[in-house]
Scaffold this active site. Structure first.
Site, PDB file in Angstrom:
ATOM      1  CD1 TRP A 271      16.780   2.696 -32.601  1.00 28.23           C
ATOM      2  CD2 TRP A 271      17.759   4.251 -33.365  1.00 28.23           C
ATOM      3  NE1 TRP A 271      16.533   2.625 -33.687  1.00 28.23           N
ATOM      4  CE2 TRP A 271      17.440   3.934 -34.810  1.00 28.23           C
ATOM      5  CE3 TRP A 271      18.761   5.429 -33.617  1.00 28.23           C
ATOM      6  CZ2 TRP A 271      17.749   3.967 -35.258  1.00 28.23           C
ATOM      7  CZ3 TRP A 271      19.116   5.865 -35.012  1.00 28.23           C
ATOM      8  CH2 TRP A 271      18.588   4.611 -36.611  1.00 28.23           C
ATOM      9  CB  THR A 272      12.032   3.202 -29.732  1.00 33.69           C
ATOM     10  OG1 THR A 272      13.362   2.167 -29.815  1.00 33.69           O
ATOM     11  CG2 THR A 272      11.199   2.314 -29.294  1.00 33.69           C
TER      12      THR A 272
ATOM     13  CD  GLU B  63      19.686   8.549 -30.319  1.00 30.97           C
ATOM     14  OE1 GLU B  63      19.217   7.596 -31.349  1.00 30.97           O
ATOM     15  OE2 GLU B  63      19.224   8.515 -29.401  1.00 30.97           O
ATOM     16  CE1 TYR B  64      21.347  10.779 -33.365  1.00 26.51           C
ATOM     17  CE2 TYR B  64      20.163   9.729 -35.163  1.00 26.51           C
ATOM     18  CZ  TYR B  64      20.626   9.826 -33.782  1.00 26.51           C
ATOM     19  OH  TYR B  64      22.070   9.446 -33.845  1.00 26.51           O
TER      20      TYR B  64
ATOM     21  CG  ASP C  49      19.138  13.784 -21.212  1.00 28.37           C
ATOM     22  OD1 ASP C  49      20.211  14.346 -21.498  1.00 28.37           O
ATOM     23  OD2 ASP C  49      19.105  13.212 -22.202  1.00 28.37           O
TER      24      ASP C  49
ATOM     25  CB  THR D 126      31.478  10.521 -29.013  1.00 30.57           C
ATOM     26  OG1 THR D 126      32.160   9.896 -27.837  1.00 30.57           O
ATOM     27  CG2 THR D 126      32.013  12.309 -29.026  1.00 30.57           C
ATOM     28  CE1 TYR D 127      26.672   6.644 -27.008  1.00 29.97           C
ATOM     29  CE2 TYR D 127      27.403   6.899 -26.325  1.00 29.97           C
ATOM     30  CZ  TYR D 127      26.488   6.607 -26.293  1.00 29.97           C
ATOM     31  OH  TYR D 127      25.619   7.259 -25.245  1.00 29.97           O
TER      32      TYR D 127
ATOM     33  CG  ASP E 109      -0.685  -0.758   2.582  1.00 27.62           C
ATOM     34  OD1 ASP E 109       0.720  -0.334   2.859  1.00 27.62           O
ATOM     35  OD2 ASP E 109      -0.703  -0.079   3.425  1.00 27.62           O
ATOM     36  CD  GLN E 110       6.574   1.213  -1.227  1.00 27.98           C
ATOM     37  OE1 GLN E 110       7.297   0.421  -0.227  1.00 27.98           O
ATOM     38  NE2 GLN E 110       7.843   1.584  -1.558  1.00 27.98           N
TER      39      GLN E 110
ATOM     40  CG  ASP F   7      18.889  10.485 -26.913  1.00 23.66           C
ATOM     41  OD1 ASP F   7      18.759  11.104 -27.513  1.00 23.66           O
ATOM     42  OD2 ASP F   7      19.230   8.961 -26.279  1.00 23.66           O
TER      43      ASP F   7
END
Length: 541
Positions: free
Chosen positions: A274-275, A315-316, A311, A382-383, A245-246, A313
């Site tokens: 990406w998705t 793409e793109y 944040d 950068t990968y 119950d929290q 993200d």
């Protein structure tokens, strides 16, 4: 260029060093008080220590004062849940004002991050009495306080933000790591693992990935993982099981507990990836409405204290990822501006962006520099420059730091992205260098050096062509380096990935360029003792 890998670490051991069991003075009750210093983590250039005060007496202790010396080469750089003062190598730790008395048989823990390798404290006293071993206690009398009429909790309530001291040895640089929400399933990786692996002490920020953007609005990515999953005591950060119950369970509640244990740590909710980047196209049509939806979700009263910002993200923007976007070069800037306006100046607003440094490439498609004034920092990914998404090769390191003779695509390297963004007006100290905690590989390869042909993706535990560093370091150890990263050929498989050594070189580059730090995808790829995050932290020091 970028095939976003969004994937999930296990736990290391804790070594306990008991400093002393000490008699208490009459003012603090008959019996003993035990002070235990525990080496939680030691990464060579720094360490984390946990200190536990246990009241073995028959009366409550209303206050405590611990004095000790640290051996040469070791200093305290930050601490939590205790007030620390020092003179040279002599330290005094006293109870925080919000921390109540310690009942008979109860304990209270605080901790510190230190520079240098862990060394046990010396000449320890608590409340004026010798900690043991024949040490002479100081002649000063410990302060006395009037016991409180009520006993407050031994940890600050959730509404009271803990102190924000950064971890040591990074020279103010950021160490930012992704936690993937889906890791709680097949990988059996949970927020607790961030703590037990020692990674929490080395991170400055966690990016929680991902929230969705469907319909141009911020929305929950996975409600079960995020806030519904019930945790047992064994899997919980603080060893306390969830109840049916929290009001808040799941990873969000675990992150709350993690932050209480690590007051320096900030958590940012990342949206897209990406998705789920498709919704940003609609968001760009009404940035204010998008920002409002994101604010309402991130600041939901159930978990508002968990997150320190948002944040993006995407793409793109104005380019193609899983889908193509044609919102124009100003779309990203407009969305970020709306988010900053809605979240205010005190929230963190960050973004992970393309690292395509080629002429006319994805960096050129969007006005990233125009958005930088409203961002705390940018993270060029950068990968994933090269990989078995080009099934026939040529083999190439997926995260080259620099260009090299024979690189398959000019501009596809970290330095090209960093230099392009700097040339457009993005300040270096608002750029973080990206590191992958995984490798990309091909099979059907006969040439050991980069540039060979292949027949397809090498087998991977969770996905063909991808494998965690913690696996590759044992199954296919690096045999060479090129352009600042490592590669290896094992049988007919060829892999490229970063090692502690190549990460150290990349951190030297980051410091020389004046970058704001580093980030990585993602926590689960590291070893149980955090080799890679330790290399990032040590390299930035």
């Amino acid at each position: 260029m970028k095939r976003s890998l969004r994937r999930a670490l296990w736990a290391g051991a804790v070594v306990a060093v008991t400093v002393a069991a000490v008699p208490v003075t009459t003012a603090f009750g008959a019996g003993t008080v035990t002070t235990t210093f525990t080496k939680a983590q030691d990464w060579g250039t720094g360490h984390e220590t946990r200190v536990t005060v246990t009241n073995g007496s028959s009366a409550a202790i209303s206050t405590w004062r611990i004095e000790f010396d640290l051996p040469s080469g070791t200093t305290i750089s930050s601490a939590w849940d205790a007030d620390i003062t020092s003179s040279g190598n002599h330290y005094v730790a006293v109870k925080k004002s919000w921390a109540g008395g310690i009942a008979p048989g109860a304990s209270f823990s605080w901790g510190y991050n230190g520079t240098g390798a862990y060394k046990a404290p010396l000449n320890c006293t608590i409340n004026g009495a010798a900690c043991g071993g024949g040490t002479t206690p100081p002649t000063t009398t410990p302060p006395t306080t009037t016991p409180p009429t009520t006993t407050p909790p031994t940890t600050p309530p959730p509404t009271t933000p803990p102190p924000t001291t950064p971890p040591p040895d990074t020279g103010g640089k950021k160490v930012v790591g992704y936690f993937a929400e889906w890791g709680v399933y097949g990988r059996n990786y949970h927020v607790k693992n961030i703590q037990t692996s020692g990674s929490a002490a080395k991170l400055t920020h966690i990016l929680y990935a991902f929230g969705n953007t469907t319909g141009g609005r911020c929305s929950i990515g996975d409600s079960y993982a995020d806030y519904e999953k019930a945790y047992t005591a064994a899997d919980s950060v603080d060893g306390v099981a969830d109840t049916w119950d929290q009001p808040l369970r799941g990873s969000f509640n675990q992150l709350r507990k993690l932050k209480l244990l690590n007051p320096h740590l900030k958590v940012i909710w990342s949206f897209g990836g990406w998705t789920w980047s498709g919704g940003f196209t609609q968001a760009a049509q009404n940035p204010a409405a998008f920002a409002e939806s994101c604010y309402n979700l991130v600041e939901d009263p159930r978990w508002a204290d968990v997150f320190d910002g948002i944040d993006v993200d995407w793409e793109y923007p104005n380019a193609c990822g899983l889908t193509c976007d044609s919102s124009g070069p100003n779309a990203f800037k407009n969305v970020i501006s709306a988010l900053r306006s809605r979240f205010g100046s005190s929230a963190l607003v960050t973004a992970a962006i393309t690292a395509d440094g080629s002429n006319g490439g994805k960096i050129d498609a969007t006005d990233y520099a125009g958005a930088i004034g409203n961002l705390n920092w940018l993270m060029p990914m950068t990968y994933d420059y090269f990989g078995a998404f080009a099934a026939q090769g040529p083999t190439a390191p997926h995260s080259p730091l620099t260009s090299y003779t024979g690189i398959p695509q000019q501009g596809f390297n970290s330095d090209a992205a960093i230099q392009k963004l700097k040339s457009k007006g993005v300040p270096a100290n608002k750029l973080l260098l990206g590191i992958g905690f995984y490798g990309r590989g091909w099979t059907g390869v006969t040439q050991a050096t980069p540039g060979g042909s292949a027949t397809g993706a090498a087998p991977g535990t969770y996905e063909a062509g991808i494998e965690d560093y913690k696996v590759l370091k044992n199954t296919c150890p690096a045999t060479g380096t090129i352009a600042g990263t490592a590669y290896a050929k094992c049988g007919s498989n060829w892999w490229s990935y970063d090692t502690p050594s190549t990460i150290n070189g990349k951190m030297t580059y980051a410091k020389n360029q004046g970058l704001g730090g580093a980030f990585f995808w993602e926590l689960s790829g590291d070893t149980t003792n955090g080799e890679l995050i330790g290399a990032i932290k040590g390299g930035l020091g």
